[in-house]
Design a protein around this motif. Structure first.
Motif, short mmCIF file in Angstrom:
data_model
loop_
_atom_site.label_atom_id
_atom_site.label_comp_id
_atom_site.label_asym_id
_atom_site.label_seq_id
_atom_site.Cartn_x
_atom_site.Cartn_y
_atom_site.Cartn_z
N VAL A 28 64.07 97.50 38.98
CA VAL A 28 64.74 97.69 37.42
C VAL A 28 66.10 97.78 37.66
O VAL A 28 66.85 96.89 36.73
N LEU A 29 66.55 98.53 38.54
CA LEU A 29 68.06 98.69 38.68
C LEU A 29 68.73 97.58 38.90
O LEU A 29 69.93 97.00 38.46
N VAL B 189 68.90 95.01 36.12
CA VAL B 189 70.00 95.49 35.20
C VAL B 189 71.40 95.01 35.63
O VAL B 189 72.23 94.61 34.95
N GLN B 190 71.58 95.20 36.98
CA GLN B 190 73.03 94.82 37.52
C GLN B 190 72.96 93.15 37.58
O GLN B 190 74.12 92.91 36.99
N GLU B 191 71.81 92.42 37.62
CA GLU B 191 72.04 91.10 37.77
C GLU B 191 72.33 90.69 36.28
O GLU B 191 73.13 89.77 35.97
N PHE C 298 68.06 105.34 36.94
CA PHE C 298 66.59 105.21 37.06
C PHE C 298 65.89 105.96 38.19
O PHE C 298 66.69 105.98 39.34
N LEU C 299 64.87 106.60 38.12
CA LEU C 299 64.08 107.34 39.06
C LEU C 299 62.63 106.89 39.36
O LEU C 299 62.00 106.59 37.97
N ASP C 300 62.07 106.98 40.25
CA ASP C 300 60.42 106.85 40.40
C ASP C 300 59.71 107.95 39.79
O ASP C 300 60.17 109.19 40.32
N LEU D 32 58.06 105.43 35.49
CA LEU D 32 59.69 105.25 35.57
C LEU D 32 60.39 106.32 34.90
O LEU D 32 60.22 106.51 33.76
N MET D 33 61.44 106.88 35.34
CA MET D 33 62.32 107.81 34.68
C MET D 33 63.53 107.27 34.37
O MET D 33 64.43 106.85 35.27
#
Length: 334
Positions: A224-225, A228-230, A257-259, A265-266
């Motif tokens: 997910v991160l 977001v960066q892309e 973002f954390l697992d 997803l956190m």
């Protein structure tokens, strides 16, 4: 028998004539300038008379053969040195076994030089191809490269429009009576832009929805991160993420973002469950191309057994808000 005839003992009379001086008949004439007996014979072939040599022409010596170019060649010396011997018809006859060693050596050297030059050229071509190869875009399709180039051109055009708008604002700020109102309008516009970037204001505009469905492996926080960066790199201006339970979180520069447990997803300390949907405002074609680059986000999710689906929106709405961040240390430069 008369005085003019001589008895030879054969019964035939000998015709009278001058007797060759120097001895009886059949013996060679000892005089050095005496003619050859064979030349006097009526049966011997007659040689053409040679003109007497002039004063400018050299006289041939015994054992030396004259040559056409005026030089003399010693027949004995020529035969021993292995050089060509002049024949009677004026053409040089090669002597057997007289090979030219210098010519053979130069031919071998020329072949070696040509081989080395060919090897050097091949090495330069291989090095050039190896150096000019791009490992990053080597596996990218031509259609994707064309789309990326078109998106970059469109982004450049938008930046040029922004530059012209800022120049117009600058001129208005310097234009006397309208300066105060123009400054107020410019400050309002800047505040709105900063509010959207900070997540304190909602935003609408053309955009894209990106949905992540898990497969064998759950969708990790790293995937997910990366998405977001892309999207930020492709020009995204506002984003939010929603879970399967409809919980929505605004994504800003400080979002993390954390697992979580059981594949959850956190996001900013809030728990979301799959599938996850990111709503983003920006150029849909550019952002979709960025996520579909070989080896990128879509390829990684599908490699883990998941799937990514896209939905273009003419009007995408990012309504989730972020609590304003209170600055404790940073101050504007006066």
């Amino acid at each position: 028998m008369s005085d003019e005839q001589t008895d030879t003992g054969t019964g035939w009379p000998q015709p009278a004539g001058p007797v060759r001086p120097g001895g009886p008949a059949g013996e060679p004439d000892p005089r050095p300038d005496a003619p050859d007996p064979d030349e006097l014979s009526p049966l011997a072939p007659q040689r053409p008379a040679q003109p007497p040599p002039s004063d400018d022409e050299p006289v041939a010596e015994p054992g030396v053969e004259p040559v056409d170019d005026g030089a003399t060649v010693d027949l004995n010396a020529v035969s021993r040195s292995g050089e060509p011997v002049a024949s009677s018809d004026g053409l040089a006859e090669p002597v057997v076994g007289s090979a030219a060693p210098g010519r053979s050596r130069w031919s071998t050297a020329g072949v070696m030089i040509a081989a080395l030059l060919a090897l050097l050229g091949f090495t330069l071509v291989v090095q050039l191809k190896t150096t000019s190869a791009d490992p990053t875009l080597g596996a990218t399709r031509q259609e994707d490269l064309v789309r990326i180039l078109s998106d970059l051109d469109a982004r450049e055009n938008r930046l040029q429009q922004d530059i012209r708008a800022l120049e117009d604002s600058q001129r208005q700020l310097r234009s006397g009576e309208q300066g105060r109102q123009a400054a107020l309008d410019e400050a309002t516009r800047r505040a709105d832009e900063l509010g959207i970037l900070a997540g304190t204001l909602p935003a609408v505009g053309p955009g894209l929805t990106v949905q992540f469905d898990s497969g064998v492996k759950p969708i990790s926080a790293n995937r997910v991160l990366d998405a977001v960066q892309e999207l930020r790199g492709a020009g995204a201006e506002a984003m939010q993420i929603s879970g399967g339970d409809r919980a929505t979180v605004r994504i800003i520069a400080s979002t993390y973002f954390l697992d979580g447990d059981n594949g959850s997803l956190m996001v900013e300390g809030r728990r979301l469950t799959g599938p996850y949907t990111i709503t983003v405002i920006g150029d849909p074609a550019t952002m979709r191309t960025a996520l579909n680059i070989p080896g990128g986000v879509v390829a990684s999710v599908r490699g883990d057994g998941g799937n990514v689906t896209f939905g273009e929106r003419e009007v995408a709405e990012v309504s989730a808000l972020h609590v304003p961040i209170k600055l404790e240390h940073a101050r504007p430069v006066s």
